[in-house]
Enzyme design. Structure first.
Site, PDB file in Angstrom:
ATOM      1  CD  GLU B 174      -1.974  -2.254   1.195  1.00 58.08           C
ATOM      2  OE1 GLU B 174      -0.848  -2.656   1.548  1.00 58.08           O
ATOM      3  OE2 GLU B 174      -2.914  -3.010   0.944  1.00 58.08           O
ATOM      4  CG  HIS B 243     -10.737  -7.046   7.461  1.00 55.40           C
ATOM      5  ND1 HIS B 243      -9.846  -7.834   8.123  1.00 55.40           N
ATOM      6  CD2 HIS B 243     -10.386  -7.094   6.163  1.00 55.40           C
ATOM      7  CE1 HIS B 243      -8.988  -8.352   7.259  1.00 55.40           C
ATOM      8  NE2 HIS B 243      -9.289  -7.930   6.062  1.00 55.40           N
TER       9      HIS B 243
END
Lengths: 377, 438
Positions: B174, B243
């Protein structure tokens, strides 16, 4: 240094990963012309004088904060950047003054930026560690190590995109400069992977000056030979003497040509040394005097001067110093105004509507106080 | 009005709120079972509200006019051009950006019946595809966006149409690919960077904070960073703590970025397009549980204003400010409240940074009571900032302290029951309104 030896990068056919680095036998042909020699010399002398002047100005209270000087490493900047065109990009770290100068940013603009004046290349908003120039494609100037490498990867991606998607005639390359300390950072490895994977036109240049502030490279790195990490990702890895501008230039030529041809990235490790401390705040007590003396004896400027004179490319008179340029830059910076309050809120957003809508229904950037820099945002 | 909630394949729960009119899902065995469950009183949120659902009472989301005169008659857009500088004033933007809050009087194909129905993720895809067709510099990068079509199908089919370089499947890095997007933006491209889950962008924090937010400024305005960073976040259905994060809390302080949250197919498409066209870096927050919302949207092109809030339901008694998924919990609570005789004004703030203090302020001046319902944690969330902004700007207009309902300051637990207790439920919203309106 009367005969320069060149390092060649050779690829073994059939295996793109394994790279041999060979030393070519010395030849009698010179590596540079007189014009090229003078360009290289002037660039390095400018870098050196400029940095020396920075030190003086810092201790006189004209610039503040963290200032990282490049003395001793000029061969790397000059060796690479003088091969680039204006549309090629350079990404650096906080030790970026000389990269900016080599890329073409005027000494005045850099000095003014250091003084925090409006005429600085970043209007005084960036400072020593954030030298940017859109005109010269100097993409910064980054304060955290490693954070510029992905940006450089992005610039290289744009070059490939222009060619392959937009069908433009583009062979721009990007050169990313960073240090030995950065080579233990995740971003470095992530970008080596990406660049090799997409065959991006980028050259990763490690300025291995053996020290990350007070941390010796050998104490922080399991395998200190950084050039070896290139082949692990599928790109050539080269080690070069970073105190010798002609050697650096030869390696750079090869790497830049590779990139322009679309053959992908190269990792170049330049063994170099900074004569001063990490920054002007660093007392530089950890480094051994003998080590410093060893590298001082290999000063790239002295070496190039010797080469030019011995090979009859130039004489003493032509290799004059260029102190006047640097002094003029200081005068210009001194005379330039400080940024006004009105500059405070500009440039935060490219589209100042980003500051939103105020209680009165108007966009905050429409408030006259906004341009005065006193608006509540 | 129909709201169809279908959660992703990983999650086996469906809540269906339908009007008596036809919903395709009701006819499936699964749909029938679920419908029976809902009408039987079980299911997420205040079950009582469902049995007394009256579609006529609820105004169409994103179609409501503000009382203040806004005479936009057209829902068409012009790209921000030189006109933009001439009339930035909200309410006079007729010729420019379509304001979703204005559209009741405007005749769009959606309101006149033609339009087309799609799910939220499809709306995002449509917006993205239209912008990619319009400008070849727009590209997408992220994990599994290409061949896989995106883990939430937002980029499905785009790689086939535009190629592997324009819809780039990145390795899992990322920080590097966000930085790469930023470098590409500085050199002329307009990347849309996808975080497969917003939480993953924590790994890109260095790039988002230092480079995305700051480079325009530190370069003295030389380089623009027209990136869109988008992805699903928020609390899903038992996805576990990592998450289920709300990154808007963490990013809100970064100077130089804008943050918007979509909540309906209409504003999802509109915000996606606006974000791509913006010269500023924009972070577009989607929600894992809202991707399958269905709505009819106009056939003609439109974009939504990045800085404006959306009036969902005008009212008189109290201002409820919310965004993203909590909008639906609020609307569910609103049904109960209406039956109890309350008239809440519901505003979907949409722009998380900066806040639209005009829409919000007008509402506070009218109702004098504010309830904020958010999914962020109690500490340091968007609600906390909004509370401060309202107190600072509209203190004189308040008859009661600003109340903020947020998620608990706990890592989201896996167990369903615990998870339900960490986020705000409609029943709590009803209680809070009753309390504030005493």
């Amino acid at each position: 240094m009367c005969l320069c030896r060149t390092l060649l990068i050779q690829q073994i056919r059939g295996s793109s990963n394994a790279i041999l680095v060979k030393e070519k036998k010395p030849t009698n042909s010179l590596l540079i012309t007189k014009e090229e020699g003078l360009v290289l010399y002037e660039d390095m002398i400018l870098g050196r004088s400029f940095e020396d002047m920075c030190a003086q100005m810092y201790y006189r209270g004209k610039m503040f904060g963290f200032v990282h000087l490049y003395n001793g490493q000029e061969a790397v900047s000059t060796g690479f950047i003088k091969l680039l065109t204006k549309s090629d990009s350079v990404v650096s770290t906080y030790r970026d003054h000389v990269h900016a100068l080599s890329k073409g940013v005027s000494a005045r603009a850099v000095m003014s930026e250091l003084f925090g004046k409006v005429t600085g290349c970043c209007r005084g908003q960036g400072g020593s560690m954030h030298m940017f120039s859109k005109e010269h494609n100097m993409l910064g100037g980054f304060a955290f190590i490693g954070e510029g490498i992905p940006v450089a990867t992005g610039a290289a991606f744009t070059s490939k995109y222009k060619r392959e998607v937009l069908k433009q005639d583009c062979d721009d390359v990007t050169v990313a400069f960073f240090g030995d300390g950065t080579c233990n950072n995740g971003q470095f490895y992530e970008c080596l992977n990406i660049a090799a994977l997409y065959k991006l036109p980028i050259i990763f240049v490690v300025e291995n000056n053996l020290w990350a502030i007070g941390m010796s490279h050998l104490r922080s790195t399991s395998d200190p030979e950084i050039w070896k990490k290139g082949p692990a990702f599928g790109m050539p890895g080269v080690h070069v003497d970073g105190m010798d501008v002609l050697k650096v230039r030869e390696v750079a030529k090869e790497a830049v040509t590779r990139a322009r041809r679309g053959e992908g990235p190269t990792l170049v490790e330049c063994e170099t040394y900074r004569f001063r401390g990490h920054s002007l705040a660093d007392p530089d007590e950890l480094r051994d005097a003998a080590e410093k003396a060893k590298y001082a004896a290999r000063d790239t400027i002295t070496a190039l001067k010797k080469y030019l004179i011995e090979n009859k490319l130039a004489n003493e008179g032509e290799l004059k110093k260029i102190d006047d340029l640097v002094e003029e830059a200081v005068e210009f910076a001194d005379a330039s105004p400080q940024p006004g309050r009105s500059q405070l809120l500009e440039n935060v957003f490219a589209d100042p509507k980003g500051f939103g809508i105020g209680p009165d229904g108007r966009y905050r950037c429409e408030d006259p106080k906004f341009t005065e820099g006193t608006a509540q945002v | 009005h129909k709201y169809l909630f279908i959660f992703t394949e990983e999650i086996n729960f469906t809540a269906i709120l339908t009007s008596p009119s036809i919903s395709p899902l009701r006819h499936s065995p699964w749909g029938k079972k679920m419908a029976a469950r809902i009408h039987g009183g079980a299911g997420a949120g205040a079950a009582t509200a469902l049995s007394t659902f009256n579609p006529k009472k609820l105004v169409a989301p994103s179609r409501t006019n503000l009382p203040a005169a806004r005479s936009s008659k057209r829902c068409i857009v012009a790209a921000a051009g030189s006109d933009a500088s001439k009339s930035l004033r909200v309410g006079h933007s007729q010729k420019l950006i379509a304001n979703a809050a204005v559209a009741t009087k405007a005749e769009t194909s959606a309101t006149t019946g033609t339009g087309h129905e799609l799910l939220l993720f499809e709306a995002l895809q449509e917006g993205l595809e239209e912008e990619m067709d319009r400008d070849p510099h727009v590209c997408v990068m992220g994990e599994d966006v290409g061949h896989y079509g995106g883990s939430y199908k937002v980029t499905k089919g785009l790689a086939d149409k535009f190629g592997d370089l324009r819809v780039l499947d990145t390795p899992i890095c990322e920080n590097a690919f966000t930085g790469m997007g930023i470098g590409a933006a500085m050199t002329g491209l307009r990347p849309v960077i996808e975080g497969m889950n917003m939480g993953f962008l924590l790994l890109a924090f260095n790039q988002i904070s230092n480079n995305c937010g700051m480079l325009h400024y530190t370069s003295g305005g030389q380089f623009t960073i027209p990136v869109v960073i988008r992805g699903p976040g928020g609390v899903g259905r038992q996805l576990g703590a990592e998450h289920s994060q709300r990154l808007e809390s963490y990013f809100q302080s970064i100077p130089g970025i804008q943050m918007v949250a979509c909540s309906t197919p209409y504003n999802a498409k509109g915000l996606m397009k606006a974000a791509i066209r913006s010269e500023n870096p924009v972070i577009l927050f989607e929600h894992v549980l809202l991707y399958n919302l269905k709505e009819k949207i106009p056939d003609e092109e439109y974009i939504c204003n990045l800085e404006e809030a959306e009036m969902v339901r005008p009212g008189e008694h109290i201002t409820i400010l919310t965004y993203s998924r909590m909008r639906y919990h609020v609307m569910q609570a609103a049904k109960t409240l209406v039956n109890k005789g309350y008239d809440p004004e519901v505003i979907d703030i949409r722009s998380l940074k900066p806040f639209d203090l005009y829409t919000i302020g007008n509402s506070v001046k009218k109702t004098h009571r504010v309830l904020i319902v958010e999914e962020c944690m109690r500490t340091g969330g968007i609600g906390a900032s909004l509370t401060a902004a309202i107190n600072e700007n509209f203190h004189d207009y308040l008859d009661a302290p600003v109340m903020c309902l947020s998620s608990q300051d706990v890592p989201t637990p896996y167990a369903g029951t615990l998870e339900e207790w960490t986020v705000v439920q409609p029943a709590q919203i009803v209680t809070a309104v009753e309390q504030l309106c005493q």
